[in-house]
Design an enzyme around this catalytic site. Structure first.
Site, PDB file in Angstrom:
ATOM      1  N   CYS A 234       0.244   3.783   2.726  1.00  0.00           N
ATOM      2  CA  CYS A 234       0.754   3.372   4.044  1.00  0.00           C
ATOM      3  C   CYS A 234       2.242   3.661   4.160  1.00  0.00           C
ATOM      4  CB  CYS A 234       0.542   1.881   4.273  1.00  0.00           C
ATOM      5  SG  CYS A 234      -1.165   1.376   4.149  1.00  0.00           S
TER       6      CYS A 234
ATOM      7  N   CYS B 225       0.853  -1.198   0.000  1.00  0.00           N
ATOM      8  CA  CYS B 225       0.000   0.000   0.000  1.00  0.00           C
ATOM      9  C   CYS B 225       0.883   1.239   0.000  1.00  0.00           C
ATOM     10  CB  CYS B 225      -0.909  -0.049   1.225  1.00  0.00           C
ATOM     11  SG  CYS B 225      -1.636   1.523   1.680  1.00  0.00           S
TER      12      CYS B 225
END
Lengths: 887, 108
Positions: free
Chosen positions: B31, B28
């Protein structure tokens, strides 16, 4: 620079290592979509943990992926941090300016290097009427010289990466643990020549990269199931004696076959077995429960499904089923033998067989194969004991006890039960029983006798469920469907269990166990497999060159298992795709950092992780932007791992390895299409052409020396991203303005080589601002990868001038001087640019200071963080806009 | 702070004080960008009595499954071991500060 505690990749773990093979329900959820199945599996099993197997250290079996590079003996400490021993790296575009020096550097460091090239760069340079100034020999000679000088072997194959079949084949053969993608045409002006060139660049680069991503995805491990006729050489067929590879079939084997109308399976000797060589496309159909690979002339045996009902099973051609929603029936009906008794043979042949009711025998045998053993006491050779151990908590304990009591009764023996820790140990002391069961050997050798596998499905069901009571479990206990898993460390027993499960009318597949050493049979009630169910197609064509097999038994069919493997990628990109935003906003590493916020309408949002806007300054760069998105999405969809390396402009001729021998030199282009700016200035200086700067010459770019760029690549390859991670690294070591570079080259040439070099300003052939603010962020290389530049601009310019002033090189520049001056205009017109001004180095004072800086962590000490030329500290420079106006 | 299946209950569930936890995945990009920000904030928040931690959801499936993580990054605010508020997607420092203030009003 490095010490014991600060090696950049010491703390990386198996999560980053390409040798890690994730087992079990590891599910890298793109976009965080949580899979219900996984969630349930985890909730139900408090002991669930993520485990891996190491492809390099199989002796570790399954373990938690927490070993660090520092702890792992496969990772060796070296000059650039830890590197994976004999790591297999494939370089696409190995013949190029960067590919070749990288190949030599990696090979010299002990990497196993392979590479492909189709000589596009050589052809394109030749097509434009130029040549490399430093002559480079043919690939065969280069490889030979590499062996002779450095003692390294490089595995080269000539191929076009757009030929996906050949590329996949090579990838499958080499099984690279890292792929470096340098296989693109790296030229903005070349892409602006005309439509044909723009198309060629985008076709080669964008489509080549997209195809590569698919090739990598398709080579990712998967286990499943196949059927029917003309198969590849990994295909196995079900025979009366169990599973066999096609190539191992002999004329006596009876193979499982069924007719079109009837699900009943019978074993028949094939009328004929064919083996022949085949080169061409194979049709594949592949999902988690099905895996088949057949020649395109093959007929497929499928059903259509519509309105909740199954249509009749039909034989269809590959063309008919390709991309269509179909149901494959992988089960069959089985009418085996009905036997009332099992004759247990005597120890002494003078006695009679003992008839045991078949149902009882099968229920016993199932338990024995899963949980039983034979013991013989050394001190009393006639004391044989057949034991079965079972946990006290088992809900099946009474059932087991009943079976054993009945059997002991028939044998005229006692059944003993005693406690053994958490278990009960049941024993029958019968020599006759022990003698017969001895044939099944130890756990890893166990099997089901052929004769029993021929029994009818009712009896086989008894055997199956007794086996499952021992070593099996219900897959989702709360579900309304009966799906089971059976585990065995015996491959033969797992195959046999699959066979009887299929004969009982279930669907069944065998795979390597997800949690421990051994094999797992997954049994489900519906033997139908749906393909091309939703948007995602699961079929297609793949290249094949090898033997194919078929058997001719009427409407024969077979069932097989195949598995394939795959790997991570690195791709070479260019910082050019960012362009030069006139707002002066920094060129972040691909994505906005988390503290970048968007404020609007008195609200705010974080921009963290969003791809920054790109301003591609040519059709070449537009293609690179598309590449970026393709790679980004592929990582998201398929959990590929990628570093997108935004290279600054690379300059120089020197790496330690290429300098070792004339035959190992890398190419050096100075023409207007493929020459990079500093390299071109040096050639112009040698040739006596005034150095050509475009417009104001205020274009600012990030740069990196060849040796430093190669050092970065080694560090990045040795520190792989985690599964699914797409990351961007800006690869630059300093920021320079073009006119300052011209000044530096002219100064070194005039002072050290006694040349008389001037500078000319040409009208800018490109559509770009030739004065603009510039700020590049390059924190990761220093922060995460411990990169410190070693190449000094002036030293490298000196080194280039030294090489290019050699007589042979001078001659080669002279021959091609007509292609050094630019003619390719972005507006499509052709012809020489007007000279706006010519001046001596040092003569002109520049008083325009647009904000320009390199934002890196290490701003003190070395070149990083400083603008060359004016020598001012970048961070102290003043505001931008007004001075831009005054010019 | 790195939170795992093993230390989650001791550090968060059995902890009296409030804790801000980011659930993230290596695949991700958002993230990955949030991580340095969170690490920067850790000390500052600790001074306000709030623990800051991160859970890799692939490496710690039990914790991820217990809180039914459906998107990343997911920020959970725990108070007395129980989740009291959450937010999904990239957050600015100000937004995270707001998340604390609206739930821990007067307690900071």
């Amino acid at each position: 620079m490095e010490n014991e505690t600060e090696i950049h990749n010491a703390d990386k773990t198996c999560w980053n290592c390409p040798a890690a093979d994730f087992k079990g329900n590891v599910d890298f959820r793109s976009c965080g979509q949580s899979k219900e199945e996984l969630r349930k599996a985890v909730e139900e099993n408090p002991d669930y943990e993520v485990v891996i197997e190491c492809k390099r250290r199989p002796e570790l079996a399954q373990f938690e992926p927490t070993i660090t590079f520092e702890q792992c003996p496969q990772w060796k400490k070296g000059k650039f941090g830890y590197t994976l021993k004999d790591m297999r790296v494939m370089i696409l575009g190995i013949d190029g300016y960067l590919g070749w020096p990288l190949a030599l550097k990696l090979a010299k460091l002990g990497f196993q290097v392979s590479g492909v090239d189709n000589y596009t760069r050589r052809d394109a340079v030749m097509e434009k009427g130029s040549h490399t100034i430093v002559p480079i020999p043919r690939m065969t000679e280069r490889l030979h010289a590499a062996k002779e000088v450095h003692g390294v072997n490089i595995n080269f194959r000539r191929l076009d990466i757009r030929d996906r079949d050949k590329l996949s084949e090579f990838i499958d053969e080499v099984k690279p643990e890292a792929i470096v993608h340098y296989g693109e045409i790296p030229s903005a002006p070349y892409s602006m020549v005309d439509a044909e060139h723009a198309l060629k660049v985008q076709d080669n680069n964008t489509l080549g990269t997209l195809g590569l991503l698919f090739a990598m995805k398709d080579l990712v491990p998967e286990t499943s199931m196949v059927k029917l006729g003309c198969y590849d050489d990994e295909t196995e067929i079900l025979t009366e004696d169990g599973w066999k590879l096609y190539k191992d079939l002999d004329g006596e084997d009876k193979v499982a076959t069924r007719s079109k109308e009837d699900r009943e399976v019978v074993f028949k000797k094939p009328d004929s077995i064919h083996e022949y060589d085949y080169e061409g496309d194979m049709y594949y159909q592949k999902n988690t429960r099905l895996d088949l690979c057949v020649t395109p002339n093959h007929r497929m045996f499928t059903q259509k499904r519509s309105n909740r009902s199954y249509k009749e099973l039909r034989l269809e051609s590959v063309e008919e089923v390709e991309g269509e929603r179909r149901v494959y029936d992988t089960g069959f009906e089985w009418n085996g033998n009905e036997e009332e008794f099992f004759p247990l043979p005597p120890v002494d042949s003078s006695e009679d067989d003992l008839d045991i009711p078949m149902e009882l025998w099968l229920r016993f045998l199932g338990w024995y194969l899963s949980e039983g053993s034979i013991r013989q006491r050394k001190d009393r050779p006639n004391n044989y004991r057949v034991s079965i151990k079972q946990n006290k908590d088992s809900p099946k304990i009474e059932e087991l006890e009943d079976i054993l009591l009945s059997l002991a009764d028939l044998l005229g023996k006692d059944m003993r039960k005693r406690e053994d820790g958490d278990c009960y140990l049941f024993t029958i002391g019968s020599k006759r029983l022990a003698d017969y069961l001895g044939r099944f050997g130890k756990a890893a050798e166990k099997f089901i006798p052929k004769k029993l596998k021929q029994l009818d499905s009712d009896l086989l069901n008894k055997l199956l469920f007794s086996l499952i009571s021992g070593d099996g479990w219900k897959h989702r206990p709360e579900g309304d469907r009966d799906n089971f898993r059976y585990f065995s460390i015996s491959k033969q027993l797992a195959d046999d269990v699959q066979e009887i499960a299929l004969k009982c009318g279930y669907g069944a597949i065998v795979s390597d166990s997800e949690s421990k050493e051994g094999y797992q049979v997954s049994i489900c009630q519906t033997p139908r497999v749906h393909v091309n169910h939703g948007e995602d197609k699961t079929d297609g064509y793949t290249g094949y060159d090898g033997k194919v097999y078929s058997v001719n038994v009427g409407d024969g069919e077979g069932i097989v298992f195949v598995r394939r493997n795959g790997k991570p990628v690195w791709s070479g990109n260019t910082m050019g795709e960012y362009g030069s935003p006139l707002t002066g906003r920094p060129l972040f590493e691909g994505m906005f950092p988390a503290d970048a916020t968007l404020e609007w309408d008195e609200r705010e949002w974080s921009m963290g992780g969003e791809l920054t806007p790109r301003n591609p300054p040519s059709f070449y760069h537009v293609g690179k932007v598309q590449d970026t998105y393709n790679v980004y999405e592929a990582c998201k969809y398929w959990w590929l791992r990628s570093y997108d390396i935004m290279q600054g402009v690379i300059y120089g001729v020197h790496t330690e390895e290429v300098a070792a021998d004339l035959r190992l030199r890398t190419r050096f282009d100075v023409d207007e299409w493929f020459g990079t700016v500093i390299n071109r200035f040096v050639a112009q200086a040698v040739q006596g052409i005034p150095l050509t700067i475009y417009g104001e010459g205020g274009q600012t770019r990030g740069f990196i020396g060849l040796e430093d760029a190669m050092q970065c690549m080694v560090r990045l390859i040795s520190s792989p991203p985690e599964p699914g991670q797409y990351d961007v690294v800006n690869q630059i070591s300093a920021v320079y303005r073009v006119r300052d570079l011209a000044e530096t080259v002219a100064r070194v040439a005039n002072e050290a080589f006694d040349l008389d070099v001037t500078i000319q300003r040409l009208e800018n052939p490109r559509v770009e601002a030739d004065l603009h603010p510039f700020e590049a962020v390059s924190r990761k290389l220093q922060g995460e990868f411990d990169f410190h530049p070693t190449v000094k601009l002036e030293e490298e310019i000196y080194r280039m001038l030294d090489l290019l002033t050699e007589e042979e090189m001078k001659k080669r520049i002279e021959e091609k001087k007509h292609v050094i001056t630019p003619r390719t205009r972005w507006n499509g017109e052709k012809g020489k640019m007007d000279v706006l001004e010519e001046y001596e180095p040092g003569e002109k004072k520049f008083n325009i200071n647009l904000k320009q800086r390199l934002d890196s962590i290490d701003s003190a000490g070395n070149e990083m963080g400083e603008i060359a030329g004016d020598g001012e500290k970048a961070r102290e420079e003043e505001e931008v806009s007004e001075e831009y106006e005054t010019n | 702070m790195k939170l795992t299946d093993k230390n989650f209950s001791a550090e968060v569930q059995e902890s009296e004080g409030p804790a801000l936890v980011m659930f993230w995945g290596s695949w991700c990009p958002v993230c990955k960008r949030m991580q340095p920000l969170l690490e920067d904030m850790e000390e500052e928040f600790l001074q306000q009595g709030v623990k800051v931690g991160q859970v890799n959801i692939d490496q710690n499936p039990h914790t991820a499954s217990r809180y039914k993580i459906k998107g990343t990054p997911t920020f959970y605010l725990f108070k007395g071991g129980e989740p009291v508020d959450m937010s999904v997607g990239a957050q600015t420092e100000k937004q995270l500060q707001n998340l604390l203030e609206r739930n821990l009003n007067g307690e900071l």
